[in-house]
Design a protein around this motif. Structure first.
Motif, short mmCIF file in Angstrom:
data_model
loop_
_atom_site.label_atom_id
_atom_site.label_comp_id
_atom_site.label_asym_id
_atom_site.label_seq_id
_atom_site.Cartn_x
_atom_site.Cartn_y
_atom_site.Cartn_z
N TYR A 120 0.76 -1.25 0.00
CA TYR A 120 0.00 0.00 0.00
C TYR A 120 0.79 1.29 0.00
N LEU A 121 1.79 1.40 -0.84
CA LEU A 121 2.38 2.72 -1.02
C LEU A 121 1.29 3.69 -1.47
N PRO A 122 1.31 4.96 -1.09
CA PRO A 122 2.35 5.69 -0.36
C PRO A 122 2.30 5.56 1.16
N ILE A 123 1.49 4.65 1.72
CA ILE A 123 1.61 4.39 3.16
C ILE A 123 2.93 3.66 3.35
N ALA A 205 1.91 6.13 -6.85
CA ALA A 205 1.12 5.00 -6.33
C ALA A 205 0.59 4.14 -7.47
N GLY A 206 0.31 4.77 -8.60
CA GLY A 206 -0.20 4.02 -9.76
C GLY A 206 0.84 3.04 -10.27
N PHE A 534 2.03 12.86 -10.96
CA PHE A 534 2.32 13.56 -9.71
C PHE A 534 2.51 12.52 -8.62
N SER A 536 3.29 10.87 -4.79
CA SER A 536 2.74 11.12 -3.46
C SER A 536 3.86 11.03 -2.43
N TRP A 539 3.28 8.55 3.75
CA TRP A 539 2.28 8.78 4.80
C TRP A 539 2.43 7.69 5.85
N MET B 130 -6.89 12.95 -1.49
CA MET B 130 -5.99 14.03 -1.11
C MET B 130 -4.81 13.50 -0.29
N ASP B 131 -4.78 12.18 -0.07
CA ASP B 131 -3.63 11.64 0.67
C ASP B 131 -3.20 10.28 0.13
N VAL B 132 -3.76 9.20 0.69
CA VAL B 132 -3.28 7.86 0.36
C VAL B 132 -4.27 7.15 -0.54
N PRO B 149 -4.04 8.06 -5.27
CA PRO B 149 -3.53 9.43 -5.27
C PRO B 149 -2.74 9.70 -6.55
#
Lengths: 541, 207
Positions: A120-123, A205-206, A534, A536, A539, B130-132, B149
């Motif tokens: 689960y990027l960007p986590i 993330a894509g 773009f 991310s 997080w 707007m975040d994850v 995102p």
């Protein structure tokens, strides 16, 4: 041939696999209990998501990888009748993978890597988790190398002879895994680790999801192939008959590997970063890859029918009753096929390009993969363990009847667990929630199914404990003076004397895979470097 | 000269390919496949062909496709974007009178938290994060998509039955994921009124 060193190598791998398995089973039961909200004291998203991440990694990466490596070494040495090539390297692989497992387990268990097993990027998780995952995979690459070397060594010294089916399939799996693991390796090495170390500020993330999808589908065939190997090379003999067709089995493994790889986008059907044409292409491939499974079903059932008739079974269905139902391998294959039929039906819905929208990310999906992985596949891991333990330890199995009860309870428990799970999905319940807090009438319909799942999980946990108990007791028993059980491979009805080189080697197929992968992943990956994307930032969670 | 050699090379390559295929087919013919198994393989291929045919025809002729509009957006600067600025979110009529619903997903809710849409009407949803990573599903409807995102997830659908529906996040997005949900009211077509602020916006835009 004295294969004491190989037996020790195999046993070590299998114990790590089953150690991870039993730990993850306890977590599984905790998770259904927590999720139901029955005991409010248990309610904690922090613990739940740490647990669910660990459960997924242990079952999906540790149980499978170690089992496949251990089983592969023993299949190679016994079917080719030669010692494992470079035993030292094999042990290095074992320790690297084990080190990786421990390194990933620490952040997982302490809640520093609650990113579930799909990352689960960007986590972002603790960087040790990613390094651990890399080491686990690197260790398994050494196994792949050893399998490929043994395969070609044997071929060199046995020109024109067909490679034994068990080894042919094991090599197919090694090749599959080398191709499969590249996607996740790229994601971890170029995205997750640089982000965690602060070398890069953002990730796409894509792109991360696209790379993970590369791995996410063929990995299930990596897990499934040992089960198919048992179907083809152990079951017919254990049932008292012959393998229906050796050549078609090889073709089935080839199609599985070739078409299993370029179809990962059915995990991205609902994603915005890939266009519909690519999804449809992968969707069609997904249906094509059901062919080897349909063929396998036919060959295995035909082999069982031959055995049943040889044992005196008459009439259209009479042969089913005369099968040796008390043989753990035979019972397992019957239960495994039953779960495969049900799970395969669900799989067709998931694979259906548009119908998938109805069940995407609902409880249906874990219901499906528990049925097909924890059911169909893992029950064959049990069968292989029951079969190999006496061979590896030179001691009889502690209790055959306990093993039979274990297999039946696994099957029944899996039915009670996964049927309500599927229904919950159709009723709209999302899959990855730790408890239901939605204030809507819809949730009232979910309650009874969640309670049934606790019961199913409990049966499975009991069954898993019986399995481990039986293996431990077998190992601790004193060795009898005269006990020398050897592994026995099934003979085909028509012995294969010569075979086209295309069905005896992977050089051509490796090139076909390269072309198919370039077609199905080339543009979808390259597009990220040509579009205005773009990234991310990282997080927490 | 150069062209000749290229033509020659192509010629060789084609010849080699044909030779290879002939050899491949000839070798495969030697493989023994039981007639019963041949029949089963044909049946299996027929079933696969049927299923593939259905989804392909649906995709090409009926336009039944999952949300797949590869459109990028800077998720970190949504509030500065014109389209997904806070005042522009929710249900709006575009110039042609079609209904567009713009929604932002962020930990842990969907914004706006409540919207009303008409039943039996074509709706185009545009979801951004707007975040994850998030996902959105309105149970019992076809409104389901991942929200990644950096990308706009666009999906066109309609709701056949009026009622109150929950809007659920169906992708793990953090420890508060359970709490990520909102509401949507699907109102009988004849009772639904276009939101007034839209008209104001439109006038402002026109003015």
């Amino acid at each position: 041939m004295d294969d004491a060193t190989e037996r020790k190598l195999t046993l070590s791998h299998l114990w790590v696999a089953f150690g991870a398995f039993i730990l993850a089973c306890f977590m599984g039961e905790y998770q259904v209990l927590e999720r139901s909200g029955l005991i409010s004291a248990l309610d904690s998203p922090t613990v739940y998501f740490a647990s669910v991440s660990t459960h997924g990694v242990l079952m999906g990466f540790v149980l499978t990888t170690f089992f496949i490596m251990g089983f592969g070494y023993y299949t190679a040495t016994t079917s080719l009748k030669m010692p494992v090539w470079n035993l030292k390297l094999a042990w290095v692989g074992f320790w690297i993978s084990l080190l990786g497992t421990v390194m990933a387990a620490v952040p997982l268990l302490t809640g520093k890597a609650s990113v579930l097993y799909t990352f689960y990027l960007p986590i972002q998780a603790h960087v040790a988790f990613y390094f651990g995952a890399v080491l686990l995979v690197v260790g398994s690459w050494l196994w792949c190398g050893i399998m490929l070397v043994m395969f070609s060594q044997w071929k060199k010294s046995h020109p024109k002879q067909p490679v034994p089916l068990a080894m042919f399939a094991t090599t197919a799996n090694a090749l599959l895994w080398l191709w499969t693991s590249v996607g996740v390796a790229l994601e971890v090495l170029f995205q997750a680790i640089p982000l965690a170390l602060g070398w890069i500020d953002t990730v796409d993330a894509g792109l991360a999801r696209t790379l993970f999808a590369w791995t996410l589908h063929p990995i299930v065939y990596f897990w499934l192939i040992p089960a198919y190997i048992a179907f083809y090379v152990f079951v017919p003999k254990q049932a008292g008959g012959f393998l229906f067709s050796d050549e078609v089995a090889r073709a089935a493994f080839i199609v599985l590997v070739v078409f299993g790889l370029p179809i990962g986008f059915h995990h991205l059907y609902m994603d915005p970063e890939q266009a519909s044409g690519w999804k449809l292409l992968h969707g069609i491939g997904t249906f094509v890859v059901s062919l080897p499974t349909l063929v396998t079903g036919f060959t295995v059932i035909a082999s069982l029918e031959i055995a049943g008739r040889l044992r005196g079974g008459k009439g259209l269905f009479g042969w089913i009753g005369t099968l040796p139902w008390t043989n753990t391998m035979v019972l397992s294959v019957i239960l495994s096929l039953l779960m495969l039929i049900l799970g395969g039906f669900g799989g067709i819905i998931n694979a259906s390009y548009a119908m998938n929208a109805m069940i995407h990310n609902t409880a249906w999906v874990p219901g499906h993969f528990h049925l097909i992985f924890a059911g169909t596949t893992v029950i064959m891991y049990f069968a292989i363990a029951y079969y190999l333990w006496p061979v590896l330890l030179r001691k009889p199995l502690f209790s055959n009847s306990m093993a039979l009860i274990q297999l039946w309870t696994w099957f029944i428990g899996m039915g009670i667990l996964t049927t309500p799970w599927h229904v919950l999905g159709l009723l709209g319940q999302p899959r990855r929630i730790s408890t239901v807090v939605y204030n809507t009438l819809l949730t009232l319909a979910w309650k009874p199914y969640e309670l049934a799942m606790i019961f199913g999980g409990l049966i499975l946990l009991g069954s898993a404990c019986l399995f481990i108990y039986n293996l431990v007791k077998t190992q601790l028993n004193p060795a009898p003076a005269e006990f020398n059980q050897q592994i026995e491979y099934a003979d085909p009805i028509h012995p294969v004397e010569s075979i086209p080189e295309y069905l005896n080697d992977f050089k051509l197929w490796n090139r076909v895979i390269a072309v198919l992968m370039a077609i199905s992943f080339g543009v979808p990956i390259l597009q990220f470097f040509f579009m205005d994307t773009f990234g991310s930032p990282a997080w927490g969670y | 000269m150069q062209i000749d050699s290229i033509v020659q090379r192509c010629h060789d390559l084609a010849g080699k390919t044909v030779d290879f295929l002939q050899d491949f087919i000839a070798q495969m013919r030697t493989v023994h496949v039981d007639s019963l198994e041949q029949k089963w393989i044909k049946i299996a291929l027929l079933i696969i062909g049927l299923l593939v045919g259905i989804i392909t025809i649906d995709a090409f002729f009926h336009g039944v496709n999952p949300p797949s509009k590869v459109e990028t957006i800077d998720s970190a600067r949504l509030h500065l974007s014109k389209e997904f600025a806070e005042s522009n979110l929710g249900v709006q009529l575009d110039d042609k009178g079609a209904i567009v619903v713009r929604m932002v997903a962020g930990r842990y809710s969907f914004f706006p938290k409540h919207i009303s849409v008409p039943a039996e009407t074509k709706l185009t949803f545009r979801w951004v994060s707007m975040d994850v990573l998030h996902g959105v599903h309105i149970p019992m409807t076809n409104m389901s998509t991942m929200i990644v995102p950096g990308y706009v997830a666009e999906i066109t659908t309609s709701f056949p039955k009026p009622g109150e529906y929950p809007v659920l996040c169906n992708e793990y997005c953090g420890l508060g994921h359970n709490h990520m949900w909102s509401n949507i009211s699907v109102i009988a077509k004849e009772d639904w009124q276009a939101p007034t602020h839209t008209i104001a916006n439109k006038e402002a835009n026109n003015g």
